[in-house]
Design a protein around this motif. Structure first.
Motif, PDB file in Angstrom:
ATOM      1  N   ILE A 196       0.852  -1.190   0.000  1.00 54.37           N
ATOM      2  CA  ILE A 196       0.000   0.000   0.000  1.00 54.37           C
ATOM      3  C   ILE A 196       0.886   1.239   0.000  1.00 54.37           C
ATOM      4  O   ILE A 196       1.809   1.342   0.812  1.00 54.37           O
ATOM      5  CB  ILE A 196      -0.909   0.035   1.251  1.00 54.37           C
ATOM      6  CG1 ILE A 196      -1.854  -1.160   1.254  1.00 54.37           C
ATOM      7  CG2 ILE A 196      -1.679   1.337   1.335  1.00 54.37           C
ATOM      8  CD1 ILE A 196      -2.634  -1.318   2.551  1.00 54.37           C
ATOM      9  N   GLU A 197       0.626   2.165  -0.917  1.00 54.75           N
ATOM     10  CA  GLU A 197       1.286   3.469  -0.872  1.00 54.75           C
ATOM     11  C   GLU A 197       0.246   4.524  -0.544  1.00 54.75           C
ATOM     12  O   GLU A 197      -0.836   4.556  -1.131  1.00 54.75           O
ATOM     13  CB  GLU A 197       1.970   3.797  -2.204  1.00 54.75           C
ATOM     14  CG  GLU A 197       3.191   2.929  -2.482  1.00 54.75           C
ATOM     15  CD  GLU A 197       3.904   3.305  -3.767  1.00 54.75           C
ATOM     16  OE1 GLU A 197       3.744   4.465  -4.224  1.00 54.75           O
ATOM     17  OE2 GLU A 197       4.612   2.442  -4.321  1.00 54.75           O
ATOM     18  N   VAL A 198       0.590   5.390   0.409  1.00 59.43           N
ATOM     19  CA  VAL A 198      -0.331   6.438   0.830  1.00 59.43           C
ATOM     20  C   VAL A 198       0.496   7.603   1.346  1.00 59.43           C
ATOM     21  O   VAL A 198       1.610   7.423   1.847  1.00 59.43           O
ATOM     22  CB  VAL A 198      -1.286   5.892   1.920  1.00 59.43           C
ATOM     23  CG1 VAL A 198      -0.559   5.606   3.220  1.00 59.43           C
ATOM     24  CG2 VAL A 198      -2.466   6.822   2.143  1.00 59.43           C
ATOM     25  N   ASP A 239       6.885  -4.240   7.052  1.00 58.08           N
ATOM     26  CA  ASP A 239       7.974  -3.355   6.635  1.00 58.08           C
ATOM     27  C   ASP A 239       7.369  -2.049   6.128  1.00 58.08           C
ATOM     28  O   ASP A 239       6.182  -1.981   5.776  1.00 58.08           O
ATOM     29  CB  ASP A 239       8.818  -4.002   5.534  1.00 58.08           C
ATOM     30  CG  ASP A 239      10.203  -3.376   5.394  1.00 58.08           C
ATOM     31  OD1 ASP A 239      10.512  -2.441   6.174  1.00 58.08           O
ATOM     32  OD2 ASP A 239      10.966  -3.811   4.525  1.00 58.08           O
ATOM     33  N   VAL A 240       8.185  -1.014   6.083  1.00 58.26           N
ATOM     34  CA  VAL A 240       7.736   0.287   5.603  1.00 58.26           C
ATOM     35  C   VAL A 240       8.886   0.955   4.865  1.00 58.26           C
ATOM     36  O   VAL A 240      10.058   0.785   5.219  1.00 58.26           O
ATOM     37  CB  VAL A 240       7.250   1.167   6.780  1.00 58.26           C
ATOM     38  CG1 VAL A 240       8.376   1.477   7.751  1.00 58.26           C
ATOM     39  CG2 VAL A 240       6.622   2.452   6.264  1.00 58.26           C
ATOM     40  N   LEU A 252       3.616   0.662   2.631  1.00 56.96           N
ATOM     41  CA  LEU A 252       3.353  -0.281   3.712  1.00 56.96           C
ATOM     42  C   LEU A 252       3.342  -1.692   3.147  1.00 56.96           C
ATOM     43  O   LEU A 252       2.544  -1.999   2.263  1.00 56.96           O
ATOM     44  CB  LEU A 252       1.995   0.025   4.356  1.00 56.96           C
ATOM     45  CG  LEU A 252       1.767   1.473   4.806  1.00 56.96           C
ATOM     46  CD1 LEU A 252       0.288   1.708   5.082  1.00 56.96           C
ATOM     47  CD2 LEU A 252       2.601   1.789   6.040  1.00 56.96           C
ATOM     48  N   TRP A 253       4.216  -2.530   3.630  1.00 51.08           N
ATOM     49  CA  TRP A 253       4.224  -3.938   3.252  1.00 51.08           C
ATOM     50  C   TRP A 253       3.542  -4.725   4.362  1.00 51.08           C
ATOM     51  O   TRP A 253       3.981  -4.709   5.515  1.00 51.08           O
ATOM     52  CB  TRP A 253       5.655  -4.449   3.054  1.00 51.08           C
ATOM     53  CG  TRP A 253       6.321  -3.937   1.815  1.00 51.08           C
ATOM     54  CD1 TRP A 253       7.183  -2.894   1.714  1.00 51.08           C
ATOM     55  CD2 TRP A 253       6.188  -4.473   0.492  1.00 51.08           C
ATOM     56  NE1 TRP A 253       7.602  -2.725   0.415  1.00 51.08           N
ATOM     57  CE2 TRP A 253       7.005  -3.685  -0.361  1.00 51.08           C
ATOM     58  CE3 TRP A 253       5.456  -5.522  -0.061  1.00 51.08           C
ATOM     59  CZ2 TRP A 253       7.110  -3.928  -1.730  1.00 51.08           C
ATOM     60  CZ3 TRP A 253       5.555  -5.766  -1.414  1.00 51.08           C
ATOM     61  CH2 TRP A 253       6.379  -4.978  -2.238  1.00 51.08           C
ATOM     62  N   VAL A 267      10.171  -0.171  10.645  1.00 55.24           N
ATOM     63  CA  VAL A 267       8.865   0.168  11.198  1.00 55.24           C
ATOM     64  C   VAL A 267       9.032   0.924  12.510  1.00 55.24           C
ATOM     65  O   VAL A 267       8.433   1.994  12.724  1.00 55.24           O
ATOM     66  CB  VAL A 267       8.008  -1.099  11.395  1.00 55.24           C
ATOM     67  CG1 VAL A 267       6.704  -0.756  12.119  1.00 55.24           C
ATOM     68  CG2 VAL A 267       7.717  -1.763  10.053  1.00 55.24           C
ATOM     69  N   ALA A 268       9.863   0.402  13.391  1.00 53.40           N
ATOM     70  CA  ALA A 268      10.106   1.071  14.677  1.00 53.40           C
ATOM     71  C   ALA A 268      10.757   2.430  14.476  1.00 53.40           C
ATOM     72  O   ALA A 268      10.456   3.391  15.197  1.00 53.40           O
ATOM     73  CB  ALA A 268      10.971   0.186  15.565  1.00 53.40           C
ATOM     74  N   ASP A 269      11.648   2.535  13.498  1.00 58.10           N
ATOM     75  CA  ASP A 269      12.317   3.818  13.232  1.00 58.10           C
ATOM     76  C   ASP A 269      11.319   4.900  12.835  1.00 58.10           C
ATOM     77  O   ASP A 269      11.393   6.041  13.306  1.00 58.10           O
ATOM     78  CB  ASP A 269      13.369   3.645  12.126  1.00 58.10           C
ATOM     79  CG  ASP A 269      14.555   2.806  12.563  1.00 58.10           C
ATOM     80  OD1 ASP A 269      14.746   2.637  13.792  1.00 58.10           O
ATOM     81  OD2 ASP A 269      15.285   2.320  11.682  1.00 58.10           O
ATOM     82  N   VAL A 270      10.382   4.556  11.947  1.00 59.37           N
ATOM     83  CA  VAL A 270       9.400   5.550  11.511  1.00 59.37           C
ATOM     84  C   VAL A 270       8.427   5.877  12.647  1.00 59.37           C
ATOM     85  O   VAL A 270       8.046   7.045  12.838  1.00 59.37           O
ATOM     86  CB  VAL A 270       8.644   5.067  10.258  1.00 59.37           C
ATOM     87  CG1 VAL A 270       7.583   6.090   9.847  1.00 59.37           C
ATOM     88  CG2 VAL A 270       9.603   4.827   9.111  1.00 59.37           C
ATOM     89  N   LEU A 271       8.038   4.879  13.426  1.00 62.32           N
ATOM     90  CA  LEU A 271       7.179   5.139  14.576  1.00 62.32           C
ATOM     91  C   LEU A 271       7.853   6.100  15.546  1.00 62.32           C
ATOM     92  O   LEU A 271       7.200   7.002  16.104  1.00 62.32           O
ATOM     93  CB  LEU A 271       6.824   3.830  15.280  1.00 62.32           C
ATOM     94  CG  LEU A 271       5.867   2.893  14.541  1.00 62.32           C
ATOM     95  CD1 LEU A 271       5.765   1.553  15.258  1.00 62.32           C
ATOM     96  CD2 LEU A 271       4.480   3.520  14.408  1.00 62.32           C
TER      97      LEU A 271
END
Length: 416
Positions: A196-198, A239-240, A252-253, A267-271
């Protein structure tokens, strides 16, 4: 709006109120100019429980997407983005000759044509009749339908489960987040992948990208809120990727929750970045409305002063985001004589609300305006190159977002 469409909470806080505007893709034909034009409130709020940013669902997807004015193939950089994605996805997911790929909101086949070229079986699910027809004409199998759990199950029954389901720039366009996500899960194989791309709410807030708020975008995601949305349909984020598209997007994978396993470190890095920006507390949204107001004042000041000097300003592009900007700023043909667009579908039409004529791109070279206001600012690199010819008569480009920037086009960008 009284409750969050994802978690049902009643605690929604205002982020920015852009007044009332017509739907951004409702371009007007000449014979419609004397008719009433509906406008709807455009007020972004955020849920303080799940932190999904959202606007009220005042229009239906059927009103917007049955006949749609946006054709993805008219953006050179977007077609190249799709080609690169397909090549990478084939390697990542291990798509072989027996694989099956489904794209939801497949538009005119701009992405799946690369899947077809590789000899991989695929299907587009596209609700807009006109762009879906263009995809079929291009050799991309396309079903004209909105995705729901029932649609997903029917496609799976007829074609089998999909090894990869792609949903680019559609996850914001559906008011029924939970039902749509369940539709994705119905399509994908039990060991398959969903991509998903958003647009990323982080960059929307940080870079003043308020013109991407419009009625067909019902919600705006952080990775944190996307995780909750995916879980509502039985999917888990694994994954992101952070992407430059649309001014800043996330890929978003996801996989079915039963096989997802531990998410990648990214994922944790972006969060962590989202948390540091305050997007899980109201403080992260507090200054956004004031910065939006400054964009409006700066652009209007520039256009008014140019008009008083007798200088001509025209637009380039007629994207949906441009119509949010034009309507919020109250720009009319006295300040922007016309805009141009590569999409012939829009030629001879007028922008919703502001009634600015849309002409073919060749008009710019014929008229030699002093300034060209670039409305699809997210394609800056591509358009600076495409519009380099305005330098021949001393013309300049104007980018309104994230702040007003006047660019003298030469062999390289020089910001005035």
């Amino acid at each position: 709006m009284t409750r969050c469409r994802l978690c049902g909470s009643a605690t929604l806080a205002s982020v920015v109120d852009l007044g009332a505007t017509p739907p951004c893709e409702s371009f007007l034909a000449a014979d419609q100019l004397d008719r009433p034009e509906p406008a709807y409130p455009l007020h972004l709020r955020v849920c303080t429980d799940c932190w999904l940013a959202q606007i009220p669902p005042l229009i239906t997807p059927e009103e917007t997407f049955t006949e749609y004015a946006y054709f993805s193939s008219y953006s050179t950089s977007w077609v190249e983005h799709a080609r690169t994605f397909v090549a990478d996805a084939v390697r990542r997911v291990g798509l072989g000759p027996d694989a099956f790929v489904v794209e939801v909101a497949s538009n005119d086949g701009y992405l799946l044509k690369h899947v077809v070229d590789r000899g991989i079986r695929c299907l587009g699910i596209e609700p807009s009749e006109n762009v879906g027809a263009a995809a079929r004409d291009a050799g991309v199998p396309t079903l004209t339908e909105f995705l729901s759990p029932d649609t997903g199950a029917a496609v799976r029954d007829e074609h089998g489960p999909a090894n990869l389901v792609v949903a680019n720039n559609v996850y914001a366009h559906i008011p029924d987040v939970v039902g749509f996500t369940r539709g994705l899960r119905a399509l994908v194989a039990d060991d398959g992948w969903v991509s998903i791309e958003v647009q990323h709410l982080l960059t929307l807030i940080e870079e003043n990208q308020y013109d991407t708020i419009y009625h067909e975008h019902f919600q705006y995601y952080t990775v944190a809120s996307a995780i909750r949305a995916l879980a509502s349909g039985g999917l888990a984020l694994v994954d992101v990727e952070l992407l430059p598209t649309h001014g800043g997007s996330v890929r978003l994978w996801a996989r079915p929750a039963e096989v997802a396993g531990e998410p990648a470190r990214r994922v944790a890095d972006v969060l962590d970045r989202e948390k540091a920006a305050g997007l899980q507390e109201l403080s992260g949204y507090a200054e956004f409305s004031a910065r939006v107001a400054k964009v409006r004042r700066d652009l209007l000041k520039f256009l008014i002063e140019a008009a008083e000097r007798g200088e001509t300003v025209v637009g380039y592009g007629a994207p949906g985001k441009g119509n949010t900007l034009l309507n919020h700023c109250g720009i009319r043909p006295d300040l922007l004589a016309y805009t141009v667009d590569r999409n012939p579908y829009k030629h001879g039409r007028f922008t919703p609300g502001t009634r600015i004529p849309i002409l073919p791109p060749e008009r710019i070279a014929a008229d030699k305006p002093d300034y060209v206001l670039v409305l699809p600012w997210n394609l800056r690199a591509e358009l600076v190159e495409q519009l380099s010819y305005v330098h021949d008569w001393g013309g300049r480009l104007v980018f309104p977002i994230p702040e007003l920037s006047v660019v003298e086009v030469a062999s390289r960008e020089v910001t005035a």
